[in-house]
Design a protein around this motif. Sequence first.
Motif, PDB file in Angstrom:
ATOM      1  N   VAL A 286      48.879  51.317  38.490  1.00  0.00           N
ATOM      2  CA  VAL A 286      48.887  49.574  38.662  1.00  0.00           C
ATOM      3  C   VAL A 286      47.585  49.129  38.137  1.00  0.00           C
ATOM      4  CG1 VAL A 286      49.476  47.718  40.189  1.00  0.00           C
ATOM      5  CG2 VAL A 286      50.870  49.757  40.253  1.00  0.00           C
ATOM      6  N   ALA A 287      46.689  49.596  39.148  1.00  0.00           N
ATOM      7  CA  ALA A 287      45.112  48.951  38.613  1.00  0.00           C
ATOM      8  C   ALA A 287      44.805  49.234  37.276  1.00  0.00           C
ATOM      9  CB  ALA A 287      44.219  49.503  39.715  1.00  0.00           C
ATOM     10  N   MET A 288      44.933  50.474  36.949  1.00  0.00           N
ATOM     11  CA  MET A 288      44.736  51.175  35.694  1.00  0.00           C
ATOM     12  C   MET A 288      45.365  50.351  34.485  1.00  0.00           C
ATOM     13  SD  MET A 288      42.205  52.993  36.408  1.00  0.00           S
ATOM     14  CE  MET A 288      41.721  53.777  38.038  1.00  0.00           C
ATOM     15  N   GLY A 289      46.699  50.141  34.807  1.00  0.00           N
ATOM     16  CA  GLY A 289      47.465  49.225  33.868  1.00  0.00           C
ATOM     17  C   GLY A 289      46.726  47.903  33.678  1.00  0.00           C
ATOM     18  N   ILE A 290      46.319  47.228  34.737  1.00  0.00           N
ATOM     19  CA  ILE A 290      45.772  46.070  34.368  1.00  0.00           C
ATOM     20  C   ILE A 290      44.599  46.271  33.661  1.00  0.00           C
ATOM     21  CG2 ILE A 290      44.661  43.905  35.858  1.00  0.00           C
ATOM     22  CD1 ILE A 290      46.767  44.547  38.119  1.00  0.00           C
ATOM     23  N   ALA A 291      43.488  47.028  34.139  1.00  0.00           N
ATOM     24  CA  ALA A 291      42.457  47.236  33.191  1.00  0.00           C
ATOM     25  C   ALA A 291      42.797  47.400  31.778  1.00  0.00           C
ATOM     26  CB  ALA A 291      41.695  48.402  33.931  1.00  0.00           C
ATOM     27  N   LEU A 292      44.060  47.991  31.481  1.00  0.00           N
ATOM     28  CA  LEU A 292      44.209  48.372  30.059  1.00  0.00           C
ATOM     29  C   LEU A 292      44.598  47.070  29.294  1.00  0.00           C
ATOM     30  CD1 LEU A 292      46.178  51.745  30.044  1.00  0.00           C
ATOM     31  CD2 LEU A 292      44.063  51.303  29.232  1.00  0.00           C
ATOM     32  N   GLN A 293      44.982  46.057  30.016  1.00  0.00           N
ATOM     33  CA  GLN A 293      45.427  44.972  29.313  1.00  0.00           C
ATOM     34  C   GLN A 293      44.232  44.383  28.975  1.00  0.00           C
ATOM     35  OE1 GLN A 293      48.566  44.477  28.605  1.00  0.00           O
ATOM     36  NE2 GLN A 293      49.048  46.271  29.769  1.00  0.00           N
ATOM     37  N   MET A 294      42.858  44.523  29.204  1.00  0.00           N
ATOM     38  CA  MET A 294      41.921  43.794  28.807  1.00  0.00           C
ATOM     39  C   MET A 294      41.462  43.877  27.240  1.00  0.00           C
ATOM     40  SD  MET A 294      40.618  42.332  31.527  1.00  0.00           S
ATOM     41  CE  MET A 294      42.471  42.072  32.015  1.00  0.00           C
TER      42      MET A 294
END
Length: 542
Positions: A286-294
């Motif tokens: 979940v945290a890595m998916g948010i970072a991928l949206q940057m």
Amino acid sequence: MARAGFAVTNCRKRVFADIRHGNRVVRHLWVPIGRHSGQHQAAVRMWELVKRVGELLQSRFLLQAMPVLVAMLVIVLPDHSTGADPDWGRLIWRTGNVGALLLPALAAHLAACSLRPWPAALVWFAGFVAYPTVFAFMAGSVTLPVWQWVLVAGFSLAFLLLHPGARGRHDLPNVNVPPILRLPITLDGTIAALLGVWVLSATSLLASTQDAVRNQPLRVWVDWQRIAAEPGETLWYLAQFTVLAVVFFGWYWVCRYVLVRRVLRQKGIVPLAFAVVAFVAVGTPVAMGIALQMPLNIPEWTLLPSENHNPFDPDNYRFAMWISAILLPIILTVERLLAEQSEAGTRHERVRAELHLLQQQINPHFLFNTLNTLYALCLKDRAESAAAVIKLSDLLRYVVYRGQSSLVSLDDEVDYLRNYLDLQQLRFGHRCALHAKWPEAGTGLGLPPLLLIMLLENAFKHGVEPVDGACEVQVMAAIEGRRLHFECMNPLPSGQLSGTPGMGLANLRRRLELLFGQNFHLSTEQADGFWRARLELDLEPC
């Protein structure tokens, strides 16, 4: 057959041998064991050295000197690690040089820890501002760089302003502290501040290079001209790193307020272990998916620890486990400290309540004795009774207005005792010889109020009042360094085998235990028809 043999003993670091015949000592010989004795003495000296080092590590001196010593290490180690010859000898030589330059600053810092605010500020300014300025003017480039002096001064100032135990004794909370000492410095605020510093640092680093993601490694740390020329790009980086900081703070928040405070406190350590594994397994993608949206991510590189576009990569899980392994012990330590602080606050409130109760037990005893004295004087002589009323008003004013203070000056306490003795002299002067010796005024030292009066009250109540004939009371107070020695002697009535001080002495001992712990000495004894009471305690600057 008679039994024979010898026994070896150690008496005052000398080895002796007793040659015995049966149970009788035939001869007492000194045995020079030479080399073994030298080894024993060397071991004793080594043990004494270890004990002294341990005492130094636990002393207040090391605590107060810690900011300057830590700043010295921060200055020495980076220069040493980049030097051409980074060995231990070179490190010791560099540390000695920097330490010699910082000795006046260390002395000023230690002096500021023990002086009053304004003298402390002047001494600190002289050590951290005036001294490096004069030294730089005289020595030129030999002195330390400006940023190193700023670092040492910043560490010292932060310690003096933020640490409650930096100046004097703080065994009990002090309400009259500077506002900066009441700032809510919490773990949440510390984590948020560190993340804020990281956001600003990362933003300034990437904003200083055009297309920083593709032009790595970065060669410029901060280019203020480019940052000012491209405010939109700077805000673009700032927003993305702020989102990442919020994600990290959310991870910390779950670790503290869910895993530790709810799972660990309510369920136990075994459910905590399973909860941590489950949280890492679900929270990592979940945290890595948010970072991928940057928008900062590019096809050939991402912000993830794995540097790819797979949020389930094992490198991401390893990174999450390391973060959790670092955060959880810190959170557990802080939670433990908070629990101990809360418990200490509760104990402090109980101590204050008990001290107040003991104080209320002292005041009626004093009032009853003085009123009886005033009554006797009114029956005897009106002029002396008027003087007694003035003395009584001074005593009651001291009890009401100063008796509830945590600390009063020794001079005020001695004046209070003198007024009390003057009042008793008006009552028993015809048959009681009083010999009093007091320390010189203006010592600048203080103590909790109404401690010494209990010994005087017991002296008159149990030594003077029961005696019909002439008697003698001796009072002596002396100061050695900051140690007060107080002694009171009163006659012991005939037929009375021991003093009967009643509740007064018990209340005094309890107050001393609550205020000083074991750092006091109170003793009473009977000698040559007198009852002697001694009290020793440390005074505080006031």
